[in-house]
Design a protein around this motif. Sequence first.
Motif, PDB file in Angstrom:
ATOM      1  N   ILE A 169      62.949  19.562   3.628  1.00 27.19           N
ATOM      2  CA  ILE A 169      61.716  19.767   4.401  1.00 27.19           C
ATOM      3  C   ILE A 169      61.870  19.203   5.805  1.00 27.19           C
ATOM      4  CG2 ILE A 169      59.288  19.105   4.551  1.00 27.19           C
ATOM      5  CD1 ILE A 169      59.118  19.234   1.548  1.00 27.19           C
ATOM      6  N   PHE A 170      62.553  18.082   5.913  1.00 28.09           N
ATOM      7  CA  PHE A 170      62.719  17.431   7.213  1.00 28.09           C
ATOM      8  C   PHE A 170      63.480  18.328   8.184  1.00 28.09           C
ATOM      9  CE2 PHE A 170      65.279  14.639  10.000  1.00 28.09           C
ATOM     10  CZ  PHE A 170      64.251  14.032  10.693  1.00 28.09           C
ATOM     11  N   TYR A 171      64.545  18.978   7.713  1.00 31.11           N
ATOM     12  CA  TYR A 171      65.320  19.844   8.596  1.00 31.11           C
ATOM     13  C   TYR A 171      64.486  21.031   9.075  1.00 31.11           C
ATOM     14  CZ  TYR A 171      69.314  17.167   6.887  1.00 31.11           C
ATOM     15  OH  TYR A 171      70.172  16.164   6.578  1.00 31.11           O
ATOM     16  N   VAL A 172      63.716  21.621   8.162  1.00 33.46           N
ATOM     17  CA  VAL A 172      62.858  22.739   8.559  1.00 33.46           C
ATOM     18  C   VAL A 172      61.764  22.251   9.505  1.00 33.46           C
ATOM     19  CG1 VAL A 172      61.330  24.557   7.728  1.00 33.46           C
ATOM     20  CG2 VAL A 172      63.340  23.930   6.399  1.00 33.46           C
ATOM     21  N   PHE A 173      61.266  21.053   9.251  1.00 36.70           N
ATOM     22  CA  PHE A 173      60.210  20.511  10.107  1.00 36.70           C
ATOM     23  C   PHE A 173      60.726  20.270  11.523  1.00 36.70           C
ATOM     24  CE2 PHE A 173      57.479  17.090  11.750  1.00 36.70           C
ATOM     25  CZ  PHE A 173      56.232  17.675  11.557  1.00 36.70           C
ATOM     26  N   LEU A 174      61.977  19.852  11.661  1.00 32.51           N
ATOM     27  CA  LEU A 174      62.556  19.687  12.994  1.00 32.51           C
ATOM     28  C   LEU A 174      62.593  21.013  13.742  1.00 32.51           C
ATOM     29  CD1 LEU A 174      65.526  17.195  12.417  1.00 32.51           C
ATOM     30  CD2 LEU A 174      63.303  16.737  13.457  1.00 32.51           C
ATOM     31  N   LEU A 175      63.005  22.076  13.045  1.00 35.57           N
ATOM     32  CA  LEU A 175      63.008  23.397  13.676  1.00 35.57           C
ATOM     33  C   LEU A 175      61.595  23.837  14.045  1.00 35.57           C
ATOM     34  CD1 LEU A 175      65.633  25.288  11.472  1.00 35.57           C
ATOM     35  CD2 LEU A 175      65.926  24.461  13.811  1.00 35.57           C
ATOM     36  N   PHE A 176      60.668  23.556  13.151  1.00 31.04           N
ATOM     37  CA  PHE A 176      59.272  23.902  13.424  1.00 31.04           C
ATOM     38  C   PHE A 176      58.761  23.157  14.660  1.00 31.04           C
ATOM     39  CE2 PHE A 176      54.877  22.391  12.779  1.00 31.04           C
ATOM     40  CZ  PHE A 176      54.210  23.584  12.977  1.00 31.04           C
ATOM     41  N   MET A 177      59.051  21.863  14.743  1.00 29.01           N
ATOM     42  CA  MET A 177      58.601  21.082  15.898  1.00 29.01           C
ATOM     43  C   MET A 177      59.268  21.578  17.181  1.00 29.01           C
ATOM     44  SD  MET A 177      56.275  19.061  14.993  1.00 29.01           S
ATOM     45  CE  MET A 177      56.181  18.234  16.574  1.00 29.01           C
ATOM     46  N   PHE A 178      60.539  21.960  17.098  1.00 26.25           N
ATOM     47  CA  PHE A 178      61.208  22.514  18.279  1.00 26.25           C
ATOM     48  C   PHE A 178      60.503  23.785  18.740  1.00 26.25           C
ATOM     49  CE2 PHE A 178      64.383  25.456  20.044  1.00 26.25           C
ATOM     50  CZ  PHE A 178      64.797  24.723  21.149  1.00 26.25           C
ATOM     51  N   SER A 179      60.171  24.657  17.802  1.00 24.36           N
ATOM     52  CA  SER A 179      59.441  25.875  18.142  1.00 24.36           C
ATOM     53  C   SER A 179      58.084  25.545  18.742  1.00 24.36           C
ATOM     54  CB  SER A 179      59.284  26.745  16.897  1.00 24.36           C
ATOM     55  OG  SER A 179      58.438  27.846  17.147  1.00 24.36           O
ATOM     56  N   LEU A 180      57.399  24.558  18.145  1.00 21.90           N
ATOM     57  CA  LEU A 180      56.081  24.164  18.651  1.00 21.90           C
ATOM     58  C   LEU A 180      56.179  23.640  20.083  1.00 21.90           C
ATOM     59  CD1 LEU A 180      53.070  23.516  18.195  1.00 21.90           C
ATOM     60  CD2 LEU A 180      53.782  21.334  17.195  1.00 21.90           C
ATOM     61  N   LEU A 181      57.171  22.805  20.364  1.00 23.67           N
ATOM     62  CA  LEU A 181      57.325  22.242  21.709  1.00 23.67           C
ATOM     63  C   LEU A 181      57.677  23.329  22.720  1.00 23.67           C
ATOM     64  CD1 LEU A 181      59.261  18.963  20.822  1.00 23.67           C
ATOM     65  CD2 LEU A 181      56.844  19.192  21.415  1.00 23.67           C
ATOM     66  N   VAL A 182      58.522  24.273  22.337  1.00 23.62           N
ATOM     67  CA  VAL A 182      58.889  25.365  23.244  1.00 23.62           C
ATOM     68  C   VAL A 182      57.676  26.236  23.557  1.00 23.62           C
ATOM     69  CG1 VAL A 182      60.242  27.484  23.445  1.00 23.62           C
ATOM     70  CG2 VAL A 182      61.305  25.397  22.581  1.00 23.62           C
ATOM     71  N   PHE A 183      56.907  26.595  22.536  1.00 26.67           N
ATOM     72  CA  PHE A 183      55.713  27.409  22.772  1.00 26.67           C
ATOM     73  C   PHE A 183      54.683  26.648  23.603  1.00 26.67           C
ATOM     74  CE2 PHE A 183      57.185  30.349  19.502  1.00 26.67           C
ATOM     75  CZ  PHE A 183      56.676  31.555  19.956  1.00 26.67           C
ATOM     76  N   SER A 184      54.597  25.345  23.395  1.00 23.43           N
ATOM     77  CA  SER A 184      53.656  24.538  24.184  1.00 23.43           C
ATOM     78  C   SER A 184      54.061  24.531  25.652  1.00 23.43           C
ATOM     79  CB  SER A 184      53.612  23.110  23.643  1.00 23.43           C
ATOM     80  OG  SER A 184      53.177  23.086  22.300  1.00 23.43           O
ATOM     81  N   LEU A 185      55.350  24.410  25.904  1.00 22.65           N
ATOM     82  CA  LEU A 185      55.826  24.450  27.288  1.00 22.65           C
ATOM     83  C   LEU A 185      55.561  25.822  27.909  1.00 22.65           C
ATOM     84  CD1 LEU A 185      57.319  22.954  29.542  1.00 22.65           C
ATOM     85  CD2 LEU A 185      59.472  23.795  28.562  1.00 22.65           C
ATOM     86  N   MET A 186      55.778  26.868  27.140  1.00 21.18           N
ATOM     87  CA  MET A 186      55.482  28.211  27.645  1.00 21.18           C
ATOM     88  C   MET A 186      53.997  28.358  27.954  1.00 21.18           C
ATOM     89  SD  MET A 186      57.845  30.373  24.957  1.00 21.18           S
ATOM     90  CE  MET A 186      57.091  31.929  25.426  1.00 21.18           C
ATOM     91  N   ALA A 187      53.128  27.818  27.090  1.00 16.78           N
ATOM     92  CA  ALA A 187      51.683  27.905  27.325  1.00 16.78           C
ATOM     93  C   ALA A 187      51.288  27.150  28.583  1.00 16.78           C
ATOM     94  CB  ALA A 187      50.939  27.350  26.116  1.00 16.78           C
ATOM     95  N   LEU A 188      51.916  25.990  28.798  1.00 15.93           N
ATOM     96  CA  LEU A 188      51.616  25.211  29.999  1.00 15.93           C
ATOM     97  C   LEU A 188      51.996  25.988  31.253  1.00 15.93           C
ATOM     98  CD1 LEU A 188      50.713  22.494  31.232  1.00 15.93           C
ATOM     99  CD2 LEU A 188      53.091  21.734  31.032  1.00 15.93           C
ATOM    100  N   LYS A 189      53.151  26.623  31.246  1.00 22.74           N
ATOM    101  CA  LYS A 189      53.597  27.368  32.418  1.00 22.74           C
ATOM    102  C   LYS A 189      52.786  28.649  32.627  1.00 22.74           C
ATOM    103  CE  LYS A 189      56.820  24.438  33.411  1.00 22.74           C
ATOM    104  NZ  LYS A 189      56.681  23.588  34.631  1.00 22.74           N
ATOM    105  N   LEU A 190      52.366  29.292  31.520  1.00 22.25           N
ATOM    106  CA  LEU A 190      51.626  30.539  31.634  1.00 22.25           C
ATOM    107  C   LEU A 190      50.173  30.327  32.036  1.00 22.25           C
ATOM    108  CD1 LEU A 190      52.875  32.569  28.522  1.00 22.25           C
ATOM    109  CD2 LEU A 190      53.214  33.186  30.930  1.00 22.25           C
ATOM    110  N   LEU A 191      49.539  29.282  31.499  1.00 23.34           N
ATOM    111  CA  LEU A 191      48.087  29.151  31.609  1.00 23.34           C
ATOM    112  C   LEU A 191      47.632  27.895  32.332  1.00 23.34           C
ATOM    113  CD1 LEU A 191      47.367  30.175  27.910  1.00 23.34           C
ATOM    114  CD2 LEU A 191      47.106  31.632  29.923  1.00 23.34           C
ATOM    115  N   GLY A 192      48.538  26.952  32.551  1.00 26.11           N
ATOM    116  CA  GLY A 192      48.117  25.652  33.070  1.00 26.11           C
ATOM    117  C   GLY A 192      47.546  25.683  34.470  1.00 26.11           C
ATOM    118  N   LYS A 193      47.940  26.617  35.329  1.00 30.27           N
ATOM    119  CA  LYS A 193      47.508  26.639  36.729  1.00 30.27           C
ATOM    120  C   LYS A 193      46.538  27.772  37.032  1.00 30.27           C
ATOM    121  CE  LYS A 193      51.771  24.459  38.380  1.00 30.27           C
ATOM    122  NZ  LYS A 193      52.930  24.555  39.306  1.00 30.27           N
TER     123      LYS A 193
END
Length: 657
Positions: A169-193
């Motif tokens: 579960i931990f290994y999958v959770f790391l991948l999930f968190m990586f995906s979450l952080l990448v999408f969050s960064l994309m959301a910040l760049k797309l919508l933040g300004k």
Amino acid sequence: MPGVFQDFALATVFVSDAQYNRNIHFDSSPQAVRLYLLYNHWAFKVLLYFFIMVNLSLAIFEEPAVFLLPLWATMLVELLCLIVFTARLVHYAKVIPPVKFWKDPKNICIIAVLTLTLVDMIIYGSLEAAKIYCVRWSRVLRPLLLVNVTEGRQLRRAFRSIRNALPQIFYVFLLFMFSLLVFSLMALKLLGKRNLKNIEGYPYFTDYLEIVFQLYVLVTTANSPDVMMPAYNAGSLFTIFFILYILINTYIFMSVFLAVVYNSYKKYLKEEIRQLVRAKRYKMARAFDVLQEQKEGCSQPVLTQASWNHIVRQVRPDITDAHRDLLWSVCDDKNQGVIGKVAFVQLADLLNIEVITLKSRPHPLQNLFPTIYLSAPSRLICRLVQHRGFVIAFDLIILVNAVFIGLDEENPLISNSEWGFLALYMLEILLKLYVFEPRSFFSRHIMVTFTNSRVLEIQDLAQNMFRIIINTLIRIGPAILTFGQLIVVVYYVFAIVGMELFKNKVKFFDNSTHPEHAYCGNPLLKGHSFAQLGYCKNNFNNVVSSFILLVELTVVNQCDGFASVTHVSARIFFVLFHIVVVIVIINIFVAFVLEAFFVEYSVDKSQLQTSLEKKIEELELAVAQYVTLTTEPSQDQDIQVRSSRQESRSQQGGQTV
């Protein structure tokens, strides 16, 4: 002679442990065996669980309380519980060798919990007497007693399943968190300004950590579609971002979590089963070694039928002589009067196959009016009622009745039709009472439910495609209780921690005119959606409301209100709860249910059950999956063999652990 009785007592304990899968390495001295039999007495087990429930229930009467009791009262009750737990632990220490006792982690855990609880009680009582604020931190340790008592082996196996699944579960959770952080960064760049505002008027997607949390909550669907509406209102193309995020993280990653948990569960479940089987065979071999005899003409030690019968009477005093003779005939398939070790070892499994003895009774009408009841018209009625078409016809009537229930009752035709359906159901019951022996009919064939003067008969639910589903649900019942205990343990820990962190931060007022009702008694919630939506009763002000809130969080994780009245870091508590309960425990439970259904669909009868049915056939008894078998006409009795498949599931990794 005393030595013989001691040998039988020791062998009885070994067989009983094998039958109930108890893997306790007790001392084989006569005194220890007597203490061990007393230790396993049902009354002491009931008493132990009673005091465990009392100990856990103290949270209802402790601050913050549902019903507040004086501190001295709860302290005295808890001290009594500690004394009972200590006495039970001392009793257990007298049963097993000291080396085994001190090497057992669960015993060390219980000793640590009892010691820490006593220390905390002394410190807390002293500080309360001095009017100094303190925290009862030992309350979170109370569920550990439920887990680590000897009788909690099923619960410990559930925790072991979780522990074994954590690395994957931990290994999958790391991948999930990586995906979450990448999408969050994309959301910040797309919508933040883009100077967007959310529904409460705050800036939308301008803070990276806030975006990470909101997108994590979106995985639980708690803030959908609210979280994406400002972006959607600004431009329809932004929905592509959220659709991709939901597809990847909510559906794919959450499904991968389940797949990983199921694969790990199945892998370690097989190892658990192997250990159980080895322990069971070891216990049965020890019992045989105690009772074995050397007979002339036998190259290997054997066990006589007299000794075998004595053991079975001690282990299962409730079974009949016919049942016991049937089991012996399976073990002694060559009619030699003695059995070897291999045949004796299977006794524990044979005792777990359910065999029901029933009395065979003729219909009362056959005794009173034999000529009429056995006449050609009467036999025709019996054949019609027993025909499958009769069952199908009344199943269709039930469906029509269900449709009529949902129609307008003010219509005279609809309301009067109830009497017609009632007459049909009464006719069916009378016909079945005429055909089937009444006592057998009421005990095995019918359940009647009366609802608003309507009679709905639920019959033959376990036929055809429903039988596997119903049987599986029945068989996993005990395991559902085990997972229920697991959920209670986790809920209890989070509830105690939640009460210490958030008690009285959110208040509920029965009087809607109270001036603080609009903001849940906390000015920080003025204008907050938490208060506007009427969530004030979702709080940690006592253990009952805490449990209710945790159940809600299991379904939908929403905690902005508590973060607003404390600190943004309070979200860690709720995210951790979601990870532990939803991602880990719920997936473990789903994995168990999946495995149970796969086994029910695929596993055939065990070899022992087949041997038992063949032996009954040799005795000229009719056998089916749920049939009645006559042993001797002179005895006027039937034996019913229930084809449970429990041991087949044990061998193939489907037994509940």
